[in-house]
Design a protein around this motif. Structure first.
Motif, PDB file in Angstrom:
ATOM      1  N   ILE A   1       1.042  -7.222   9.213  1.00 54.02           N
ATOM      2  CA  ILE A   1       1.594  -7.893   8.132  1.00 54.02           C
ATOM      3  C   ILE A   1       1.624  -9.251   8.514  1.00 54.02           C
ATOM      4  CG2 ILE A   1       3.584  -8.073   6.587  1.00 54.02           C
ATOM      5  CD1 ILE A   1       2.179  -5.356   6.332  1.00 54.02           C
ATOM      6  N   ALA A   2       1.120 -10.073   7.592  1.00 60.41           N
ATOM      7  CA  ALA A   2       0.677 -11.562   7.663  1.00 60.41           C
ATOM      8  C   ALA A   2       1.250 -12.239   6.493  1.00 60.41           C
ATOM      9  CB  ALA A   2      -0.475 -11.987   8.238  1.00 60.41           C
TER      10      ALA A   2
ATOM     11  N   ALA B   1      -3.202  -6.266   6.704  1.00 62.63           N
ATOM     12  CA  ALA B   1      -4.533  -6.472   7.312  1.00 62.63           C
ATOM     13  C   ALA B   1      -4.920  -4.920   7.605  1.00 62.63           C
ATOM     14  CB  ALA B   1      -4.622  -7.533   8.410  1.00 62.63           C
ATOM     15  N   THR B   2      -4.133  -4.080   7.899  1.00 60.52           N
ATOM     16  CA  THR B   2      -4.579  -2.897   8.258  1.00 60.52           C
ATOM     17  C   THR B   2      -5.264  -2.278   6.855  1.00 60.52           C
ATOM     18  OG1 THR B   2      -2.790  -2.724   9.916  1.00 60.52           O
ATOM     19  CG2 THR B   2      -3.760  -0.675   8.982  1.00 60.52           C
ATOM     20  N   TYR B   3      -4.892  -2.103   5.799  1.00 63.33           N
ATOM     21  CA  TYR B   3      -5.420  -1.703   4.614  1.00 63.33           C
ATOM     22  C   TYR B   3      -5.995  -2.531   3.774  1.00 63.33           C
ATOM     23  CZ  TYR B   3      -2.401   2.271   6.186  1.00 63.33           C
ATOM     24  OH  TYR B   3      -1.879   3.256   7.260  1.00 63.33           O
ATOM     25  N   HIS B   4      -6.043  -3.899   3.927  1.00 63.77           N
ATOM     26  CA  HIS B   4      -6.817  -5.039   3.319  1.00 63.77           C
ATOM     27  C   HIS B   4      -6.200  -4.959   1.893  1.00 63.77           C
ATOM     28  CE1 HIS B   4     -10.684  -4.779   6.020  1.00 63.77           C
ATOM     29  NE2 HIS B   4      -9.582  -4.617   6.658  1.00 63.77           N
TER      30      HIS B   4
ATOM     31  N   PRO C   1       0.778  -1.208   0.037  1.00 64.48           N
ATOM     32  CA  PRO C   1      -0.046  -0.064  -0.160  1.00 64.48           C
ATOM     33  C   PRO C   1       0.829   1.198  -0.121  1.00 64.48           C
ATOM     34  CG  PRO C   1      -0.648  -1.522   1.610  1.00 64.48           C
ATOM     35  CD  PRO C   1       0.648  -2.119   1.161  1.00 64.48           C
ATOM     36  N   CYS C   2       0.332   2.383  -0.701  1.00 65.43           N
ATOM     37  CA  CYS C   2       0.925   3.641  -0.668  1.00 65.43           C
ATOM     38  C   CYS C   2       1.289   4.191   0.681  1.00 65.43           C
ATOM     39  CB  CYS C   2       0.351   4.664  -1.499  1.00 65.43           C
ATOM     40  SG  CYS C   2      -1.264   4.965  -1.015  1.00 65.43           S
TER      41      CYS C   2
ATOM     42  N   LEU D   1     -10.845  -9.288   1.922  1.00 70.78           N
ATOM     43  CA  LEU D   1     -10.839  -7.879   1.095  1.00 70.78           C
ATOM     44  C   LEU D   1     -12.316  -7.628   1.752  1.00 70.78           C
ATOM     45  CD1 LEU D   1      -9.157  -8.665  -2.459  1.00 70.78           C
ATOM     46  CD2 LEU D   1      -8.143  -7.600  -0.302  1.00 70.78           C
ATOM     47  N   HIS D   2     -13.004  -8.153   2.373  1.00 68.85           N
ATOM     48  CA  HIS D   2     -14.335  -7.775   2.627  1.00 68.85           C
ATOM     49  C   HIS D   2     -14.387  -6.425   3.613  1.00 68.85           C
ATOM     50  CE1 HIS D   2     -18.824  -7.802   3.740  1.00 68.85           C
ATOM     51  NE2 HIS D   2     -18.848  -8.369   2.576  1.00 68.85           N
ATOM     52  N   PRO D   3     -15.166  -5.427   3.548  1.00 64.42           N
ATOM     53  CA  PRO D   3     -15.190  -4.368   4.298  1.00 64.42           C
ATOM     54  C   PRO D   3     -15.449  -4.639   5.692  1.00 64.42           C
ATOM     55  CG  PRO D   3     -16.318  -3.948   2.235  1.00 64.42           C
ATOM     56  CD  PRO D   3     -16.210  -5.216   2.270  1.00 64.42           C
ATOM     57  N   ARG D   4     -16.082  -5.793   6.105  1.00 60.69           N
ATOM     58  CA  ARG D   4     -16.333  -6.224   7.528  1.00 60.69           C
ATOM     59  C   ARG D   4     -15.436  -6.971   8.143  1.00 60.69           C
ATOM     60  NH1 ARG D   4     -23.134  -7.325   7.351  1.00 60.69           N
ATOM     61  NH2 ARG D   4     -23.637  -5.416   6.548  1.00 60.69           N
TER      62      ARG D   4
END
Length: 1415
Positions: free
Chosen positions: A102-103, A58-61, A17-18, A159-162
């Protein structure tokens, strides 16, 4: 397709991610993951399964990197065990994104056959492997296997928003029962050696080939477990030139026209992001060209980036070279690049220097990448010519126009190479958009292979093998290694420019280029680029004397171990209450009449034994009703230690220096040493001497002996929660006391006493007696030793350091408990709050303006009374013409209507009486009234003008106060003060708020890991937001706020500055009259001056929405240990101090996970180099100091804070350093022989009565040896004689002291380099140990001269050997018998005693050595 291109296309990766790319830490962590077997009831027997491994944020999916796929394995079952699929495959990777989010995601894929149409892949489940723990450190997993639980579905569910992190809180994921994956994950340090070959976030199997690595041994197929690098080959590229199609002039003219059109469409800005364009962009372009603005663009520089690429990444950061047109190269001009109008016959770009590539490897996947880049800037004219002074005023822009890759020809040594250049929308190693290739209609006249231009150069190599072995390596790799599965392709990642390249002909214009623009398109004019690349090569060192170094000119640093011997920082051993004096000596000591120590009931406090440290209870201290502490330090006597030799002169007077807790440092008055009764020594120790104060005239004080100091520590004067800190200080720290000679101002020694006996533990008062060893440490000059021997592990004994016990200091410590009494009229202090939250100011509170007088009304509300402007502003009062009544009473404290009516009546009565006294004089009175009225009218006009002038400023100040919040910080040296400010967006629209702080010591906590660390320390419960701030180009943080949103901004205040940093002279400064009885207490204001820091939160346009006023109240800090160094003036002191083991430091955390922590240091003086380096687990850690000394006799003081946490929250120890700058005098001499020299004394502006004192009077003689007059501004010689007793290097100190004011006038450091004399005879005797009467012996000496001679005798051990006669005269050729008396020794051992026989000039004639064995 070449081998390089095949490897390059197979290893394209998706970028992270940027938000992660903007704030990426410099280090990277390597991992080794072994996927062993898959087991579960859901596996079907006979089916084939495959594991796929990807990296996930996981923070930014966001998935990033490249998916790794294992080979397919069939599942087999052996009842009653469930089905199992064995993989046993190892995956290696490294990443710098050390964040708990990170995972690694493992997906289980099943392959099912579908007849002739191939196989069908189904996702059976997935699981997450965390890589980093909560502290952003690599997960410390055990070496045994771990079971990874699997979830139903595919990894797309992440990647789901929930989706929530951690997964245990997510109710939408279902665990697969009785199914798991067996794996191991641990850091893999050997992978760090190939970070330059393997990009981060790329998952590689040990069976895959990494270009640049040797294949694994035949028995082990894993080449990444212990990677072995291939031998590099040095290549040289010479006579490099670039040809552009159809010509250089036409190519650059078309390029500048297109760039100027883009600039006009973007509003005249060259490097502004390209806006989205409509479909009819050609019409817009024609309209823009139809109305030019009179400006244009020009070419400032043409650069060529050259680097070695192994198909995965650049092995090193590409080098940057500046190209010039061929015509300019022929003329020899290199001072600037002209515009397009000045280019004539030269149609090629040439490089006049040679490119040196030392990282080339004999592998077919290695290639040399070329990237042609143009530096474009705006000019003042449309024809491309710059106006005067405008070349450096406009910010430059970078544009990539062409690139090429050359794979070396196998078997070639030296050759001429011609490569076609590439351009347009093609994937390249530099990951930038490149200028388009020529149109097909225009390129029909040329060959297709040169339609974009060519690059030509001559290549040579230093290797004898050339490139012939590359084919053999490739064939061997393909034959022996199993071909890895085809990796999945994804979007390319932008390159990471990690370091500065080596510059070849860099120009000064690179320093003005902005950090953007390389990723923006030129020919792709229909859309803007979202890729942002930083020009990190502009950080190349342009200050090198030779911008084009060759391989033979560059010096390579050899492995070298520093020869600086570390000094062990073990500190002084704190004394105990055990005494060595006899009972008779103790009786005389306590009968000397010292003042009694009384408790709060005026009862004497008995001396008690200190409590056992294990019995200390903090709960008893907190539950004590007597929270007030009266600390009493009573210095009683000072005696000489029996182990102290006769080297130093015993002082006649002394004074003490120390610092207790946060109180100011103390320098006591001079104290005379007075014998108790003049009796003999008690036991092995010398008689103890009482301490008696000396008056200013030099006479002894008439009061009781000893010196008593009191410290009042009352919770009413402490900060909130500081009482607990004070108890911890007493329990863990020691008080270090320096003892000085009151006459010579030389340091006698230092002592330390534990403060734990001052803990009362519920008792009303405690008193303990202590006898402390006063020891001195002598640092010998730096000696040349082998670095491996000096710095080996376990060599804790410092070299060149000698510790000697000089005496014993007797003192009493007492603590008298007092009830905590509140100050009358003062509210009790509130309990300390755990919250570090600063609320935002609300608009409902009353505003205290500058011209309002706030009062408390009777009803409890707030009332404000208006005040006259003349009472507020002194300048206005001076400008008014009306007379003011003298002695105007101050406004009442609580005005009411009755009081106001009474004042009106009194004023009327005064006017009536004034009229009665005036009588009947009507006309003068009327005239005076008119004059007074005119003055009032002028005053009203002045007041009206003043109000109009101050109205805007007053309104602005009142509005600022409405949005201002105040927070008080009690600052301590080295300790970070953390708090959070509640910021609210008062508007109904979103805003980007810029935070501006006007002081460098107050900063915003930008790193979420640091934020989380401070919240754990302060027990704060507010949430932490990831990637909350954005840094602008000027490094000011920004935060985005939604409409009416409230956020918490974390702040940290930390100071490392402490003053005074320089002490001009050393001398006893008295505490004043009554210092022995006056109490010293802590005040609320602290030791330093209060300062104010302004923090503004501004939206666009500089409009503030909130203001924070931080009030900093500096507080004194605790000093744990003191070091004193004596060094020659105006030179650098370089010392290495070995840190003690971290668990022995007071305040160090107990049971810290992860083993031994790393220590960090910070210095209070920014001009001092203070650094430490961790040498690995189990190795000692040293502090390196480099301090610039001042002129003599200056004393520089600074502090060093030691931390065990990387965020430098609170120091575990604070060390105080004194650097005494002395005049240096080097003396080369022989042991036992007198060396004479003289010193030049310069007088001060006033005449002084001075005397010279030395630290070793038995080895250094001065003439004159008593007080003498030093004339004002005069010059006088001081003669000295040096007779050292032992060979080697050592220091001797010489002070010139004013005997009347007891001030230091000058100071010298004598650096002795003493040689051992030649031994002419040797003897050996045996003596009994353990006392006795000694032994008498005789030796003979023959005069070798024919005439009579006078000889003098001396020895290096006068405490063990005495002569019957110190001198003798013997006739020529005669024999003389020398009488010796050997003193008894207290212990067994062996001693070598030298006997020096010197002539009448004190030159050594012969030296005898007597070896004495004490048995």
């Amino acid at each position: 397709m070449s081998e390089w291109e095949r490897v390059f296309l197979q290893n394209l990766a998706l970028p992270p991610p940027c938000q992660r790319r903007r704030a990426r830490p410099p280090g990277s962590t390597a991992f080794r993951c072994v996927l062993k077997h898959l087991e579960g009831a859901a596996l079907a027997q006979g089916a084939e399964y495959q594991l796929r491994l990807s990296l996930f944020d996981a923070t930014y999916h966001h998935f990033f990197g490249r998916t790794w796929r294992s080979s397919q394995r069939a599942a087999c079952a052996a009842p009653p065990c469930p089905a199992r699929a064995a993989f046993n495959e190892t995956v290696y990777f490294h990443t710098s994104l050390n964040h708990p989010g990170i995972a690694a995601v493992v997906e289980v894929v099943a392959s099912a056959g579908k007849g002739d149409r191939g196989s069908r892949h189904l996702s059976c489940g997935f699981g997450l492997i965390p890589l980093f723990g909560s502290g952003s450190e690599a997960t410390d997993l055990a070496t045994e296997d771990r079971a990874l639980k699997l979830y139903h579905g595919t990894p797309r569910a992440l990647l789901h928003p929930r989706f929530q992190d951690p997964m245990e809180k997510n109710k939408y994921l279902t665990v697969m029962e009785k199914s798991h994956l067996q794996y191991t994950l641990k850091p893999h340090q050997p992978l760090e050696t190939i970070f330059h070959l393997l990009p981060e976030n790329i998952l590689m199997s040990g069976l895959q080939t990494v270009p640049g690595l040797l294949p694994a041994h035949r028995n082990a197929g894993d080449c990444l477990q212990k990677p072995r690098l291939m031998k590099p080959v040095t290549c040289y590229l010479e006579r490099l030139s670039v040809q552009l199609y159809p010509s250089l002039e036409e190519f650059e003219e078309e390029l500048l026209d297109l760039l100027n059109s883009d600039r006009l469409l973007k509003g005249g800005k060259l490097n502004h992001p390209v806006p989205p364009r409509c479909p009819s962009w050609k019409t817009c372009l024609s309209q823009a060209n139809a109305a030019p603005d009179g400006n244009g663009v020009m070419v400032r520089e043409r650069r060529l980036h050259v680097g070695v690429h192994n198909g995965l990444r650049f092995v090193q950061v590409p080098q940057v070279a500046v190209l010039v047109p061929e015509a300019e190269a022929a003329r020899g001009s290199c001072l600037g690049v002209p515009g397009s109008g000045a280019r004539v016959a030269g149609q090629a770009l040439v490089l006049r220097s040679r490119i040196h590539l030392s990282e080339m490897v004999l592998h077919p996947a290695f290639g040399v990448c070329f990237q042609l880049e143009y530096v474009i800037c705006a000019s003042g004219r449309a024809d491309g010519k710059a106006l005067p002074g405008s070349a450096h005023g406009e910010v430059a822009d970078m544009r990539s126009v062409r690139w090429a890759v050359w794979s070396p020809v196998l078997g070639a040594g030296e050759a001429e190479v011609v490569l076609p250049l590439r351009g347009g929308a093609r994937r390249g190693p530099c990951q930038t958009l490149v200028y388009r290739t020529p149109l097909s209609s225009r390129s029909s006249r040329q060959g297709k292979h040169v339609e974009s231009g060519t690059v030509q150069f001559h290549v040579s190599t230093d290797s004898e093998e050339h490139l012939v072995t590359a084919a053999e390596i490739l064939c061997k790799d393909r034959d022996e290694l199993e071909k890895p599965p085809t990796p999945s392709l994804s979007l390319p990642a932008p390159p990471r420019m990690a370091a500065s390249p080596r510059g070849l002909g860099l120009s000064v214009s690179q320093l003005s280029a902005p950090p953007r623009g390389r990723g923006q398109p030129l020919a792709q004019r229909g859309r803007g680029s979202r890729q942002e690349g930083g020009i990190t090569h502009l950080e190349a060192d342009v200050g090198l004397p030779d911008p084009e170094p060759c391989a033979g000119d560059q010096l390579q640093a050899l492995p070298f171990t520093p020869l600086q011997v570390p000094i062990a920082a073990v500190g002084l051993q704190a004394g105990s209450s055990r005494t060595l004096l006899s009972r008779a000596s103790l009786a005389r000591l306590h009968a000397a009449g010292f003042p009694e120590i009384l408790d709060r009931n005026q009862e004497p406090v008995e001396i008690s034994e200190p409590l056992d440290p294990a019995s200390f209870s903090p709960q008893l201290e907190e539950a004590d009703l007597l929270q007030g502490n009266e600390i009493i330090l009573q210095f009683l006597a000072f005696g000489r230690d029996a182990r102290d030799g006769a080297e130093g002169m015993w002082p006649r007077t002394i004074f003490l220096t120390f610092q207790f807790y946060r109180f100011p440092p103390v320098t006591t008055p001079r104290l005379q040493l007075v014998s108790t009764d003049g009796g003999p020594a008690a036991g092995p120790a010398m008689p103890v001497q009482l301490l008696v104060r000396v008056n200013k005239d030099g006479t002894l004080g008439t009061g009781p002996p000893g010196l008593q100091l009191k410290y009042m520590v009352d919770p009413a004067f402490l900060r909130a929660g500081e009482q607990r800190w004070f108890v911890r200080y007493l329990a863990e720290h020691s008080l270090q006391i320096d003892v000085w000679d009151g006459d010579s101002l030389l340091l006698v020694g230092s002592a330390a006493v534990k403060l734990e006996p001052l803990l009362r533990q519920g008792r009303a008062a405690v008193r303990t007696h202590h006898e402390l060893e006063v020891a001195t440490t002598e640092y010998e000059p730096d000696v040349t030793v082998m670095g491996r021997e000096a710095l080996r592990h376990g060599a804790l004994r410092p070299l060149g350091v000698r510790v000697a016990v000089r005496g014993r200091l007797h003192l009493c410590l007492a603590n008298i408990g007092h009830p905590c009494e509140e100050t009358p009229g003062q509210l009790p202090a509130p309990l300390p709050s755990r919250s570090r939250l600063v609320p935002a100011p609300d608009g409902t509170s009353s505003i205290l303006g500058g011209s309002w007088f706030s009062l408390n009304a009777a009803g409890g509300g707030r009332v404000s009374r208006a005040r006259r402007l003349a009472e507020v502003d002194g300048e206005l009062a001076a400008a008014l013409h009306s007379r003011r009544p003298e002695g105007r009473l101050a406004p009442p404290a609580a005005p009411s209507e009755a009081a106001a009516a009474r004042r009106r009546k009194l004023r009327r009565m005064a006017l009536v009486r004034q009229q009665e006294h005036a009588g009947g004089e009507r006309t003068p009175q009327l005239s005076g009234w008119q004059e007074q009225r005119a003055r009032h009218m002028r005053d009203l006009q002045i007041i009206d003008a003043y109000r109009e002038h101050m109205k805007g400023e007053s309104i602005s100040r009142m509005l600022s106060q409405a949005i201002t919040a105040t927070h008080t910080v009690h600052a301590v040296l080295g300790t970070a003060q953390f708090f959070e400010f509640t910021l609210k967006n008062p508007y109904g629209v979103q805003h980007t708020v810029t935070i501006e702080v006007d002081h460098p010591e107050l900063s915003v906590v930008l790193d979420p890991r640091e934020w989380r660390h401070f919240k754990e320390l302060t027990k704060s419960v507010t949430p932490v937001e990831e990637e909350m701030f954005h840094l602008r180009d000027d490094l000011r943080p920004q935060v985005y706020l939604r409409p009416n949103e409230t956020v918490r901004i974390p702040f940290k205040y930390q100071t490392f500055s402490a003053d005074p940093a320089v002490v001009t002279a050393q001398g006893p400064a008295g505490l004043g009259a009554g210092a022995n009885a006056a109490a010293r207490s802590l005040g609320k204001s602290g030791a330093g001056r209060t300062k104010h820091i302004q923090v503004s939160f501004e939206v666009s346009g500089g409009k503030p929405i909130a203001l924070l006023r931080v009030k900093v109240e500096p507080q004194p800090h605790v000093v744990d240990q003191t070091f004193r160094f004596y060094h020659p003036e105006l030179t650098f002191l370089k010392k290495t101090i070995r840190l003690p083991p971290w668990h022995t430091l007071p305040g160090a955390p107990v049971g810290m996970p992860g083993g031994e922590p790393e220590m960090f240091v910070r210095c209070s003086d920014p001009d001092i180099i203070c650094e430490t380096k961790n040498m690995g687990p189990g190795e000692p850690q040293d502090i390196f100091l480099k301090v610039a000394g001042g002129p003599s006799p200056q004393i520089k003081k600074f502090f060093v804070a030691i931390y065990t946490d990387a965020w430098l929250a609170a120091p575990v120890q604070i060390w105080q350093f004194y650097l005494h700058s002395l005049q240096r005098l080097d003396v080369s001499c022989t042991a036992g022989q007198l060396a004479r020299l003289s010193l030049l004394l310069r007088g001060t502006p006033a005449p002084r009565r001075v005397r010279a004192f030395t630290s070793h009077p038995q080895e250094l003689e001065v003439d004159p040896d008593g007080p003498f007059l030093l004339p004002a501004n005069g010059i006088q010689d001081l003669y000295i004689g040096v007779r050292p007793r032992r060979a080697g290097s050592r220091f001797i100190y010489l002070n010139l002291v004013d005997v009347e004011s007891h001030q230091l006038v000058s100071s010298w450091l004598l650096c002795l380099s003493c040689r051992q004399p030649l031994i002419s005879k040797a003897f050996e005797i045996s003596l009994p140990a353990g006392g006795g009467r000694g032994c008498n012996k005789r030796i003979t000496y023959t005069n070798p001269y024919p005439s009579p001679r006078l000889y003098f005798l001396c020895t290096n051990r006068p405490d063990l050997l005495q002569f019957k006669e110190d001198s003798f005269e013997v006739a020529g050729g005669e024999v003389y018998t020398i009488g010796l008396r050997f003193a008894p020794s207290q212990g067994a051992g062996e001693e070598e005693i030298l006997i020096h026989i010197n002539d009448h000039e004190d030159k050594n004639e012969e030296t005898f050595c007597v070896k004495v064995l004490y048995r």
